[in-house]
Design an enzyme around this catalytic site. Structure first.
Site, short mmCIF file in Angstrom:
data_model
loop_
_atom_site.label_atom_id
_atom_site.label_comp_id
_atom_site.label_asym_id
_atom_site.label_seq_id
_atom_site.Cartn_x
_atom_site.Cartn_y
_atom_site.Cartn_z
N HIS A 308 13.39 4.15 59.86
CA HIS A 308 14.44 4.78 60.67
C HIS A 308 15.65 4.16 60.15
CE1 HIS A 308 17.29 5.49 64.04
NE2 HIS A 308 16.39 6.49 64.37
N ASP A 366 9.50 9.69 67.06
CA ASP A 366 8.45 11.00 66.74
C ASP A 366 7.05 10.52 66.41
OD1 ASP A 366 10.46 12.69 67.08
OD2 ASP A 366 11.24 12.37 65.25
N1 CMC Z 1 7.27 6.59 54.17
C1 CMC Z 1 7.56 6.05 53.07
N2 CMC Z 1 8.52 5.19 52.45
C2 CMC Z 1 9.53 5.37 53.29
C3 CMC Z 1 9.49 5.88 54.61
C4 CMC Z 1 8.42 6.56 54.94
N3 CMC Z 1 8.19 7.28 56.00
N4 CMC Z 1 10.75 5.94 54.92
C5 CMC Z 1 11.49 5.18 54.20
N5 CMC Z 1 10.67 4.73 53.17
C6 CMC Z 1 11.15 3.94 52.02
C7 CMC Z 1 11.95 4.62 50.90
O1 CMC Z 1 11.41 5.30 50.04
C8 CMC Z 1 12.78 3.31 50.66
O2 CMC Z 1 12.06 2.65 49.56
P1 CMC Z 1 12.77 1.95 48.40
O3 CMC Z 1 13.86 1.00 48.73
O4 CMC Z 1 11.64 1.37 47.59
O5 CMC Z 1 13.49 3.22 47.58
C9 CMC Z 1 13.04 2.64 51.72
O6 CMC Z 1 11.92 2.88 52.44
C10 CMC Z 1 14.30 2.82 52.73
O7 CMC Z 1 14.32 4.27 52.90
P2 CMC Z 1 15.55 5.29 52.65
O8 CMC Z 1 15.07 6.60 52.49
O9 CMC Z 1 16.79 4.58 52.07
O10 CMC Z 1 15.93 5.29 54.52
P3 CMC Z 1 16.88 6.02 55.24
O11 CMC Z 1 17.44 5.15 56.18
O12 CMC Z 1 17.83 6.96 54.45
O13 CMC Z 1 15.98 7.16 56.07
C11 CMC Z 1 14.36 8.09 57.16
C12 CMC Z 1 15.54 7.15 57.30
C13 CMC Z 1 14.08 8.25 59.05
C14 CMC Z 1 14.81 9.50 57.15
C15 CMC Z 1 13.36 7.91 56.70
O14 CMC Z 1 12.62 6.44 57.02
C16 CMC Z 1 12.19 8.78 56.56
O15 CMC Z 1 12.19 9.71 55.88
N6 CMC Z 1 11.05 8.77 57.62
C17 CMC Z 1 10.13 9.68 57.80
C18 CMC Z 1 10.72 10.91 58.47
C19 CMC Z 1 10.83 10.63 60.11
O16 CMC Z 1 9.85 10.12 60.58
N7 CMC Z 1 11.92 10.84 60.74
C20 CMC Z 1 12.13 10.61 62.14
C21 CMC Z 1 13.36 9.58 62.21
S1 CMC Z 1 13.35 9.32 63.96
C22 CMC Z 1 13.92 10.64 64.77
C23 CMC Z 1 15.17 11.33 64.45
O17 CMC Z 1 16.04 10.84 63.89
O18 CMC Z 1 14.97 12.39 64.80
#
Ligand code: CMC
Length: 432
Positions: A308, A366
């Site tokens: 998140h 989720d």
């Molecule tokens: N699986 C594997 N690696 C992950 C995941 C994941 N679900 N989420 C983040 N990471 C890694 C990412 O690759 C990065 O690694 P590194 O530092 O080595 O490059 C690090 O963790 C930070 O991730 P980010 O992409 O910079 O984080 P963000 O804040 O931009 O993204 C997120 C947040 C929710 C989009 C992301 O965690 C994600 O894609 N999660 C899966 C989709 C999901 O469950 N979404 C629902 C969110 S909660 C409800 C809502 O908002 O609707």
């Protein structure tokens, strides 16, 4: 008002500026950079809004490190245990918990706006039977502005209130119409003697040829899920509603933009993607393979329902939903749910894995919600629609807060331009 300032010095020119540090009622202070361009001739760069407060708000507070979520100051755990979705909707919209009379009047008003114009209902016949319900919902919500334009003066507080009650009342009816269309079943009209979630289940599952009794446990489970999804401060869809609304666009158009933003798998679409992923994993022995894929950037696979932007701890909503899964699955007679068992195991293994631990990636709202929706008989393609129904309340509350603020301005971000510098046009025949 700022009680301290942050000094910014450009060492090259020696120019100094004082940026006010603004402190909210709780949470980290923010640096007010409104004068930075005038003072220093620069803009700020923050792709993805990782550290930018785009607005001031009194609605929802999140402490992502501590795993805290509060609406109007009330912790989500207390609202989940003691309140109802309708009451939380009132709280988000009006700022305080309602008196008994105010709650009754609000519920009555929502109950009396549930029908949609018959012409609007006919729109569904124009969609292909296998259209994604989010496509139908966003289109029909946008089309509402063509039907309710008599009360769309955004500067009139009473018009705004009528809009708020209308959209909250009608969004379940629109969602149910999308579902019935995908099944080829006749549309079921709303029943105002039922409460919000019971009415929704009735519109989804009743058919004209037999009697349908709403299961009280199922309605209660849905009500709780809706409380947990009602608002989440400046998330992508809410920010979209604010940005679209800041142009003065009609509120149905702004909410429709929010529905579209919610659809993506990084946001509300994750609940659908989680069940797809669990099915793809299939069994506990496959978990290591999929965890390895989630850690490998070249595999383009993420653990859906994990991570998140704000929570660097357990998402408090995920904790409540996980506990609820045990109860709901037992009550609805599907206690041995293989996907739930798999999800529990996946969470356990991931939370011991250095990759997830070091990045503070925990299950989010989720991760478990789809398992409950499935147990309630709701098909996977409708999961994000369910999220949209609940989040409509948050969208409306934020839109209202923004429009009623006299200092509102159009949202218009800047950019760091890295394209070509000026060059002269070359006639097509002369291009190499
Ligand atoms: N699986 C594997 N690696 C992950 C995941 C994941 N679900 N989420 C983040 N990471 C890694 C990412 O690759 C990065 O690694 P590194 O530092 O080595 O490059 C690090 O963790 C930070 O991730 P980010 O992409 O910079 O984080 P963000 O804040 O931009 O993204 C997120 C947040 C929710 C989009 C992301 O965690 C994600 O894609 N999660 C899966 C989709 C999901 O469950 N979404 C629902 C969110 S909660 C409800 C809502 O908002 O609707």
């Amino acid at each position: 008002m700022a009680d301290k300032n942050f000094e910014l010095l450009d060492p090259a020119s020696g120019k100094k500026s004082l940026l006010p540090v603004r402190q909210g009622t709780v949470g980290p202070a923010v640096l007010d950079i409104a004068t930075i361009n005038k003072d220093q001739g620069v803009f700020t760069f923050d792709p993805g809004f990782g550290v930018t407060a785009a607005t001031e708000s009194k609605i929802t507070y999140i402490d992502g490190d501590a795993g805290v979520l509060m609406h109007r100051g009330y912790p989500i755990e207390q609202l989940a245990e003691k309140s109802s979705f309708t009451e939380v909707a009132y709280l988000l919209l009006y700022g305080d918990l309602p008196t008994a009379q105010a709650l009754q009047e609000f519920s009555l008003s929502i109950g009396h706006h549930t029908m949609i114009n018959e012409s609007l209902l006919r729109f569904f016949g124009g969609f292909h039977h296998n259209a994604h319900p989010m496509a139908m919902v966003s289109a029909v919500v946008a089309s509402m502005s063509a039907f309710y334009h008599d009360t769309m003066d955004i500067n009139n507080p009473r018009h705004r209130e009528i809009f708020a009650h209308r959209i909250i009342a009608k969004i379940p009816t629109i969602a149910a119409a999308a579902y019935k269309h995908s099944l080829g079943q006749p549309f079921v009209y709303p029943r105002n003697d039922l409460d919000y979630c019971a009415n929704l289940l009735h519109m989804f599952f009743a058919v004209p040829c037999e009697r349908y009794e709403v299961d009280a446990d199922a309605a209660a489970a849905l009500d709780l899920l809706f409380i947990l999804h009602a608002d989440h401060e400046q998330n992508a869809s809410t920010s979209t509603v604010r940005l679209a609304g800041s142009t003065g666009a009609n509120p149905y158009a702004a909410i429709s933009a929010g529905v579209s933003a919610l659809w993506g798998p990084a946001h509300g679409g994750a609940n659908e993607a989680v069940l797809d992923m669990l099915e793809q994993i299939g069994s506990v022995d496959q978990i290591p393979k999929y965890l390895a894929m989630a850690k490998d950037k070249s595999a383009h696979f993420r653990l859906m329902g994990f991570g998140h932007r704000v929570y660097k701890n357990f998402d408090p909503r995920a904790k409540i939903i996980r506990a609820m899964c045990h109860k709901v699955l037992a009550k609805l007679g599907s206690a041995d749910n293989p996907l739930f068992e798999l999800a529990l195991k996946l969470e356990e293994i991931a939370l011991k894995d250095e990759y997830f631990v070091s990045r503070k990636l925990y299950p989010n709202v989720d991760f478990y919600s789809g398992i409950i929706y499935s147990a309630l008989g709701i098909p996977r393609s409708m999961f994000t629609v369910m999220f949209a129904i609940a989040r409509t309340v948050g969208w409306v509350a934020h839109w209202q807060e923004m429009i009623s603020d006299p200092s509102m301005r159009i949202g218009r971000p800047r950019q760091l331009y890295t394209g070509p510098v000026q060059r002269d046009y070359v006639a097509v025949a002369k291009r190499g």
